[in-house]
Write an enzyme that holds these catalytic residues in place. Structure first.
Site, mmCIF file in Angstrom:
data_model
loop_
_atom_site.group_PDB
_atom_site.id
_atom_site.type_symbol
_atom_site.label_atom_id
_atom_site.label_comp_id
_atom_site.label_asym_id
_atom_site.label_seq_id
_atom_site.Cartn_x
_atom_site.Cartn_y
_atom_site.Cartn_z
ATOM 1 N N ASP A 103 -1.311 10.398 -5.218
ATOM 2 C CA ASP A 103 -1.360 11.606 -4.388
ATOM 3 C C ASP A 103 -1.931 11.338 -3.000
ATOM 4 O O ASP A 103 -2.012 12.247 -2.168
ATOM 5 C CB ASP A 103 -2.158 12.718 -5.080
ATOM 6 C CG ASP A 103 -3.610 12.348 -5.376
ATOM 7 O OD1 ASP A 103 -4.097 11.327 -4.840
ATOM 8 O OD2 ASP A 103 -4.262 13.076 -6.161
ATOM 9 N N GLY A 104 -2.350 10.093 -2.726
ATOM 10 C CA GLY A 104 -2.851 9.753 -1.402
ATOM 11 C C GLY A 104 -4.223 10.312 -1.089
ATOM 12 O O GLY A 104 -4.649 10.292 0.068
ATOM 13 N N ARG A 159 -5.088 -8.469 5.845
ATOM 14 C CA ARG A 159 -5.490 -8.976 4.536
ATOM 15 C C ARG A 159 -4.779 -10.286 4.218
ATOM 16 O O ARG A 159 -3.750 -10.611 4.821
ATOM 17 C CB ARG A 159 -5.137 -7.937 3.458
ATOM 18 C CG ARG A 159 -5.628 -6.528 3.780
ATOM 19 C CD ARG A 159 -4.768 -5.483 3.084
ATOM 20 N NE ARG A 159 -5.046 -4.127 3.566
ATOM 21 C CZ ARG A 159 -5.758 -3.223 2.903
ATOM 22 N NH1 ARG A 159 -6.263 -3.518 1.726
ATOM 23 N NH2 ARG A 159 -5.964 -2.030 3.408
ATOM 24 N N ASP A 180 -5.117 -8.358 -1.927
ATOM 25 C CA ASP A 180 -4.913 -7.249 -0.992
ATOM 26 C C ASP A 180 -6.237 -6.604 -0.583
ATOM 27 O O ASP A 180 -6.258 -5.751 0.304
ATOM 28 C CB ASP A 180 -3.960 -6.205 -1.582
ATOM 29 C CG ASP A 180 -4.454 -5.638 -2.905
ATOM 30 O OD1 ASP A 180 -4.584 -6.422 -3.863
ATOM 31 O OD2 ASP A 180 -4.699 -4.429 -2.992
#
Length: 471
Positions: free
Chosen positions: A128-129, A189, A263
């Site tokens: 859902d961010g 990254r 990451d």
């Protein structure tokens, strides 16, 4: 290693736009139903010339994401791949965050403002961010404690509650939501390089290497480095040195990140992206932070090996630009650099002058044995023995520690923190106790008091010693 903060005039420099065509996707922030300011880091804001913003302007920029003057006109959700618990995943990217702005700090360094919980992006997958308010509160505490303990970390710049309710499997739900802004030296990254390696994109890889070398200058190559004009190898040497120092800083702080995936590895050597972190209650190399780390891959004592392994994945990606031998030479420096950083940082936190790598390594071993014998963690140990003092336990480990510390000279000053009844710590029970009044009564007193107390500890410790060739 971060140096002393220095006030700055706001100096926008969206340097990332030179890579934007292939590095990120322009996105729009979520339109939140509410924006209640919960935390603003004026100390960090002074370093990038933004401390003079009033609360209304702060909320407009860091809750509604109105562009800062002269900066990115639209946020960028960055693209990357990564190994997650050593399984390669090509479907990653900023799924609930974006790069919002870049500017120069008071030392002229390029700095990023990035977000967490700012809405969905093309990389959200099924998410859902959003970010929970408790997650944001935990990131405030983690970054403040790490900064005080000399870890090169992102700083929590802003937390704004957004008026939404979220459902999460690992928190009582519904739970409150927030959007967080972090200040860091970069959001490039190891996984950023891995993506270009997987896509076989040498032109973009060379641009990224050039960007990193220009934007994040590091120490000179060692004199015996092969192929000194090899830009990829030069970058790897810098990253290996930074990562070795970061690994040591975790161990000396007694910190367990929990999710050391590629990451989550910033090539500047800054620790960031805090999820299931913990601090050690006792000195235990097997202690894990993430409930889903069933094999203990990222246990406390395995963190240096995990970070070294991640550096190896950067080397694999850089094979797109370089033959293997100079990259292997850079990787092979990690163990020695890590031991040097451990000795340097351990003596700093213990408050004694280093005597030499062999002596300092023996000191570390004696300290570890004493902690294990006494069943205590590093916060209590370093506080009790600051400057080489006792009390020494009445056992073999205590006697060995007293003898080992005998030749060391104290560096301790008279800061009143060292006469407190107990040291600052950040164990999970205290974190939960700080959250409880926020959840029940919207009372933020305990959080603000803890931040102030941790910063006081940081003042007492002073600036951590930097690696060779760093300011």
């Amino acid at each position: 290693m971060q140096s002393n903060p220095q006030d700055a005039i706001y100096t926008p420099d969206p340097h990332i736009l030179s890579l934007a065509d292939w590095l990120g996707d322009p996105v729009a922030p979520a339109d939140f139903p509410g924006t209640t300011l919960r935390f603003r880091n004026d100390r960090a804001a002074r370093e990038v010339g933004l401390a003079d913003l009033d609360d209304a302007a702060w909320i407009a920029h860091f809750g509604r994401f109105a562009p800062l003057p002269g900066n990115l006109s639209q946020p960028l959700a960055l693209r990357y791949h990564g190994h997650q618990f050593r399984v390669y995943n090509p479907e990653l990217g900023d799924g609930r965050g974006f790069l919002f702005a870049q500017m120069r700090d008071g030392h002229g360094r390029l700095m990023d403002l990035g977000t967490k919980g700012s809405g969905q992006t093309p990389w959200s997958r099924q998410g859902d961010g959003r970010l929970t308010l408790k997650g944001a509160m935990r990131e405030v505490l983690a970054t403040e404690m790490l900064e005080a303990l000399g870890v090169n970390t992102s700083r929590t710049f802003s937390v704004i509650e957004t008026g939404e309710s979220l459902w999460r499997g690992d928190e009582p739900s519904p739970t409150r939501a927030a959007v967080l802004v972090r200040l860091s030296h970069s959001h490039i990254r190891i996984g950023t390089f891995q993506r270009l390696g997987m896509l076989d994109a040498p032109a973009e890889m060379e641009q990224l290497v050039d960007y990193c070398l220009a934007s994040f200058p590091g120490p000179a190559l060692p004199p015996d480095a092969p192929e000194p004009d090899n830009k990829a190898a030069r970058l790897l040497h810098q990253v290996v040195e930074r990562m070795a120092d970061m690994a040591a800083s975790y161990m000396v702080a007694g910190f367990v990140h929990g999710v050391l995936n590629t990451d989550n590895m910033n090539v500047t050597g800054e620790s960031f992206d805090y999820g299931p972190w913990r601090w050690l209650p006792t000195w235990n190399p097997a202690f894990t932070a993430a409930y889903f780390d069933h094999s203990g891959l990222y246990a406390f004592g395995r963190q240096p090996e995990a970070i070294h392994w991640n550096c190896g994945q950067l080397a694999v990606a850089l094979r797109l630009l370089s033959e293997a031998p100079p990259l292997i030479a850079a990787l092979n420096r990690f163990p020695d650099l890590y031991q040097q950083a451990m000795a340097r940082r351990w003596c700093w936190r213990l408050g004694v002058e280093p005597r030499g790598l062999e002596e300092d390594s023996a000191l570390i071993g004696a300290c570890e044995a004493a902690m294990v014998a006494q069943g205590i963690g590093p916060d209590a140990f370093f506080f009790a023995h600051r400057g080489g003092r006792g009390p020494f336990a009445d056992d073999d480990a205590g006697a060995a520690l007293k003898e080992t510390l005998g030749p060391y000279r104290s560096t301790v000053d008279d800061h009143p923190y060292w006469t407190d009844e107990a040291p600052q710590s950040m164990l999970i029970d205290e974190v939960e106790a700080i959250w409880e009044p926020i959840a029940e009564k919207d009372d933020w007193t305990a959080l603000h008091a803890k931040v102030a107390a941790v910063r006081r500890m940081g003042e007492a410790l002073g600036v951590a010693p930097a690696p060779r060739g760093h300011a």
